[in-house]
Scaffold this motif. Sequence first.
Motif, short mmCIF file in Angstrom:
data_model
loop_
_atom_site.label_atom_id
_atom_site.label_comp_id
_atom_site.label_asym_id
_atom_site.label_seq_id
_atom_site.Cartn_x
_atom_site.Cartn_y
_atom_site.Cartn_z
N TYR A 60 0.82 -1.22 0.00
CA TYR A 60 0.00 0.00 0.00
C TYR A 60 0.85 1.26 0.00
CZ TYR A 60 -3.84 -3.00 1.55
OH TYR A 60 -4.78 -3.99 1.63
N MET A 61 0.33 2.28 -0.66
CA MET A 61 0.87 3.63 -0.49
C MET A 61 0.24 4.18 0.78
SD MET A 61 0.56 5.41 -4.19
CE MET A 61 1.43 4.79 -5.61
N ALA A 62 1.05 4.85 1.59
CA ALA A 62 0.51 5.49 2.80
C ALA A 62 1.09 6.90 2.89
CB ALA A 62 0.90 4.69 4.04
N LYS A 63 0.31 7.82 3.44
CA LYS A 63 0.78 9.21 3.46
C LYS A 63 2.10 9.31 4.21
CE LYS A 63 -2.25 10.52 7.32
NZ LYS A 63 -3.33 11.39 7.74
N LYS A 64 2.98 10.12 3.66
CA LYS A 64 4.36 10.26 4.14
C LYS A 64 4.42 10.62 5.63
CE LYS A 64 8.64 12.57 2.78
NZ LYS A 64 9.01 13.28 4.00
N GLU A 65 3.43 11.38 6.10
CA GLU A 65 3.44 11.84 7.50
C GLU A 65 3.46 10.66 8.48
OE1 GLU A 65 1.89 14.89 4.85
OE2 GLU A 65 1.17 12.86 5.21
N PRO A 77 7.00 -0.23 6.74
CA PRO A 77 7.65 -0.97 5.65
C PRO A 77 7.55 -2.49 5.83
CG PRO A 77 9.05 0.83 6.38
CD PRO A 77 7.92 0.72 7.37
N LYS A 78 7.56 -2.96 7.07
CA LYS A 78 7.42 -4.40 7.33
C LYS A 78 6.01 -4.89 7.03
CE LYS A 78 11.17 -4.66 10.71
NZ LYS A 78 12.06 -4.14 9.73
N LEU A 79 5.05 -3.95 6.98
CA LEU A 79 3.68 -4.29 6.62
C LEU A 79 3.42 -4.00 5.13
CD1 LEU A 79 1.84 -2.93 9.79
CD2 LEU A 79 2.47 -5.29 9.26
N HIS A 80 4.51 -3.82 4.39
CA HIS A 80 4.48 -3.62 2.94
C HIS A 80 3.85 -2.28 2.53
CE1 HIS A 80 4.78 -8.24 2.14
NE2 HIS A 80 5.76 -7.78 2.89
N ALA A 81 4.01 -1.28 3.38
CA ALA A 81 3.54 0.07 3.02
C ALA A 81 4.75 0.90 2.59
CB ALA A 81 2.85 0.72 4.20
N PHE A 82 4.52 1.82 1.67
CA PHE A 82 5.58 2.74 1.26
C PHE A 82 5.00 4.15 1.18
CE2 PHE A 82 3.70 0.84 -2.50
CZ PHE A 82 3.56 1.88 -3.39
N PRO A 83 5.84 5.17 1.43
CA PRO A 83 5.32 6.54 1.56
C PRO A 83 5.00 7.22 0.25
CG PRO A 83 7.69 6.52 1.90
CD PRO A 83 7.27 5.09 1.70
N ILE A 84 3.98 8.09 0.32
CA ILE A 84 3.66 8.97 -0.81
C ILE A 84 3.35 10.35 -0.25
CG2 ILE A 84 1.21 8.28 -0.80
CD1 ILE A 84 1.35 8.81 -3.92
N ARG A 85 3.87 11.37 -0.93
CA ARG A 85 3.55 12.76 -0.56
C ARG A 85 2.24 13.12 -1.23
NH1 ARG A 85 9.16 15.21 -2.39
NH2 ARG A 85 8.13 14.49 -4.25
N ARG A 86 1.27 13.45 -0.43
CA ARG A 86 -0.04 13.77 -1.02
C ARG A 86 -0.06 15.20 -1.53
NH1 ARG A 86 -4.66 11.73 2.93
NH2 ARG A 86 -3.79 13.31 4.25
N MET A 88 0.87 16.31 -4.42
CA MET A 88 1.87 16.66 -5.43
C MET A 88 2.33 15.37 -6.10
SD MET A 88 5.03 17.50 -2.86
CE MET A 88 4.03 18.43 -1.73
N SER A 89 3.01 15.54 -7.21
CA SER A 89 3.53 14.36 -7.91
C SER A 89 4.73 13.81 -7.14
CB SER A 89 3.94 14.76 -9.33
OG SER A 89 4.51 13.65 -9.98
N ASP A 90 4.65 12.55 -6.75
CA ASP A 90 5.73 11.92 -6.00
C ASP A 90 6.35 10.83 -6.88
OD1 ASP A 90 7.37 10.48 -4.30
OD2 ASP A 90 6.02 10.64 -2.59
N LYS A 91 7.44 11.19 -7.56
CA LYS A 91 8.04 10.27 -8.53
C LYS A 91 8.58 9.01 -7.87
CE LYS A 91 8.98 13.69 -12.02
NZ LYS A 91 9.86 14.70 -12.49
N GLN A 92 9.10 9.13 -6.66
CA GLN A 92 9.64 7.95 -5.98
C GLN A 92 8.53 6.95 -5.67
OE1 GLN A 92 12.82 6.93 -5.46
NE2 GLN A 92 11.81 5.06 -4.81
N ALA A 93 7.39 7.43 -5.20
CA ALA A 93 6.26 6.54 -4.90
C ALA A 93 5.74 5.89 -6.18
CB ALA A 93 5.14 7.32 -4.21
N LEU A 94 5.69 6.66 -7.28
CA LEU A 94 5.25 6.12 -8.57
C LEU A 94 6.20 5.02 -9.04
CD1 LEU A 94 4.19 9.37 -10.50
CD2 LEU A 94 2.70 7.68 -9.44
N ARG A 95 7.51 5.27 -8.89
CA ARG A 95 8.51 4.28 -9.30
C ARG A 95 8.38 3.01 -8.46
NH1 ARG A 95 12.10 8.61 -10.46
NH2 ARG A 95 12.77 8.70 -8.31
N THR A 96 8.18 3.17 -7.16
CA THR A 96 8.05 2.02 -6.27
C THR A 96 6.85 1.17 -6.67
OG1 THR A 96 9.07 3.22 -4.43
CG2 THR A 96 7.74 1.29 -3.85
#
Length: 193
Positions: A60-65, A77-86, A88-96
């Motif tokens: 899952y994507m989860a808010k960066k905060e 991260p152990k629960l398979h979540a990765f951060p996204i900045r809400r 705005m365009s977050d290229k790292q989250a898109l790549r992940t």
Amino acid sequence: MSIYQFGKRICLLFLSSSYKVEVIGRENIPEDGGVLLCCNHISNLDPPLLGSYLGRNVHYMAKKELFEKPILKWLLPKLHAFPIRRGMSDKQALRTAMTLLKNNEIVGLFPEGTRSKNGQLQKGLAGAGFFALRTNAAVIPSAIIGPYKFRGRLKLVYGEPIDFTELKEARGSAEEATSIIMAEIQNLINKHQ
């Protein structure tokens, strides 16, 4: 047993004892290959509900905060979540997310971007359509039909994969693809309410 598997068992136990959960369409989830699982968003409990009843792991994507809090920074991260900045365009989250889908994983996504305050399906963000058009992942519309009331009925519906072949050939936009996904989610809600 991994922390993810342990967490999944705990969530399943909690959800099954707290709510009367009816799961519909589990057979629509492919046993392998990349899967984009797109669902409406009505509660903080949506991610564990969406993934706990599946045999495969869901990322899952989860808010960066959330990743700024000490315990969650280690646990998420152990629960398979990765951060996204809400917002705005977050290229790292898109790549992940793209990498996960290309590596035959399931990515759970709530296209509305935030929980619905009134329970009604909101407009979807273009990210879901972007992944649908840029990967070969199966796109599965899903719906959680609530509300989350103790011992109340909850429906978790996994729809049939959406075929984006025509839209890809026509070089359709991410917004168009997201609109199709949201319409399919709304159809599931209407059909199973």
